[in-house]
Design a protein around this motif. Sequence first.
Motif, PDB file in Angstrom:
ATOM      1  N   GLY A 143     -20.522   6.741 -50.382  1.00 28.39           N
ATOM      2  CA  GLY A 143     -19.667   5.617 -50.737  1.00 28.39           C
ATOM      3  C   GLY A 143     -20.106   4.303 -50.118  1.00 28.39           C
ATOM      4  O   GLY A 143     -20.144   3.266 -50.799  1.00 28.39           O
ATOM      5  N   CYS A 144     -20.440   4.320 -48.848  1.00 27.92           N
ATOM      6  CA  CYS A 144     -20.875   3.080 -48.178  1.00 27.92           C
ATOM      7  C   CYS A 144     -22.193   2.578 -48.754  1.00 27.92           C
ATOM      8  O   CYS A 144     -22.381   1.368 -48.935  1.00 27.92           O
ATOM      9  CB  CYS A 144     -20.988   3.299 -46.667  1.00 27.92           C
ATOM     10  SG  CYS A 144     -19.388   3.418 -45.833  1.00 27.92           S
ATOM     11  N   THR A 145     -23.095   3.494 -49.062  1.00 23.35           N
ATOM     12  CA  THR A 145     -24.384   3.100 -49.639  1.00 23.35           C
ATOM     13  C   THR A 145     -24.183   2.472 -51.019  1.00 23.35           C
ATOM     14  O   THR A 145     -24.783   1.440 -51.339  1.00 23.35           O
ATOM     15  CB  THR A 145     -25.328   4.312 -49.723  1.00 23.35           C
ATOM     16  OG1 THR A 145     -25.494   4.850 -48.413  1.00 23.35           O
ATOM     17  CG2 THR A 145     -26.672   3.936 -50.302  1.00 23.35           C
ATOM     18  N   ILE A 146     -23.325   3.075 -51.819  1.00 18.88           N
ATOM     19  CA  ILE A 146     -23.050   2.559 -53.158  1.00 18.88           C
ATOM     20  C   ILE A 146     -22.406   1.177 -53.077  1.00 18.88           C
ATOM     21  O   ILE A 146     -22.830   0.234 -53.751  1.00 18.88           O
ATOM     22  CB  ILE A 146     -22.152   3.546 -53.948  1.00 18.88           C
ATOM     23  CG1 ILE A 146     -22.919   4.851 -54.234  1.00 18.88           C
ATOM     24  CG2 ILE A 146     -21.640   2.909 -55.245  1.00 18.88           C
ATOM     25  CD1 ILE A 146     -22.022   5.999 -54.674  1.00 18.88           C
ATOM     26  N   LEU A 147     -21.391   1.038 -52.230  1.00 16.30           N
ATOM     27  CA  LEU A 147     -20.716  -0.250 -52.108  1.00 16.30           C
ATOM     28  C   LEU A 147     -21.667  -1.318 -51.578  1.00 16.30           C
ATOM     29  O   LEU A 147     -21.671  -2.455 -52.073  1.00 16.30           O
ATOM     30  CB  LEU A 147     -19.488  -0.137 -51.202  1.00 16.30           C
ATOM     31  CG  LEU A 147     -18.697  -1.429 -51.016  1.00 16.30           C
ATOM     32  CD1 LEU A 147     -18.199  -1.971 -52.359  1.00 16.30           C
ATOM     33  CD2 LEU A 147     -17.531  -1.190 -50.066  1.00 16.30           C
ATOM     34  N   SER A 148     -22.487  -0.975 -50.616  1.00 16.13           N
ATOM     35  CA  SER A 148     -23.450  -1.924 -50.056  1.00 16.13           C
ATOM     36  C   SER A 148     -24.414  -2.399 -51.149  1.00 16.13           C
ATOM     37  O   SER A 148     -24.727  -3.585 -51.249  1.00 16.13           O
ATOM     38  CB  SER A 148     -24.228  -1.280 -48.911  1.00 16.13           C
ATOM     39  OG  SER A 148     -25.194  -2.156 -48.410  1.00 16.13           O
TER      40      SER A 148
END
Length: 190
Positions: A143-148
């Motif tokens: 999730g953090c990678t996608i949002l970033s």
Amino acid sequence: MALRSALLMLLLALALPATASLRQAPEPELRDLLQRTVAEADSFQDRFDAEVWLLDMSTRLTRYMPDASERLTLLRLVHREASKAGLKPDMVLALIHAESHFDRFAISSVGAQGLMQVMPFWKAELGRPQDNLTDNATNLRYGCTILSYYLKRENGDIQRALARYNGSLGKTRYPAKVIGFWQDFWYVKP
């Protein structure tokens, strides 16, 4: 060091329920748990910053996650994965609040899973069918990678990045919800 310990003790005392006397020492079990969590928090530049942030966020998260150990473990993971991805951890907490209400087993009507409601097709895209999206560490990493990525793609425009994350680009309801949680509940003033 003594000043930092005294400040931590004061913060712990303030975090106790309203019925507890401020003159009482915090529960030794909670203090020990927080100290262990801080020692394991590898994404903080400063131990004192870790203590303050973890205590502050733990207090805010109590209503959604009553178990102190579970809360601190999650917060350490959120801080680590958000920091690795160049995101603000409090903003990630707001997104989790909006997406799953901190239910790691949440599944949306379209099949998104876990805290950050990651779509399972990403596992196939990455050739990692064995990944478990209800595992907090795995879900936060995805999730953090996608949002970033979306935040970079949108040149820092958080509203557009959140809309892309949610699959609602061009609409404002979802970004407003996340930003509302962030501003009203999770935001940490620098």
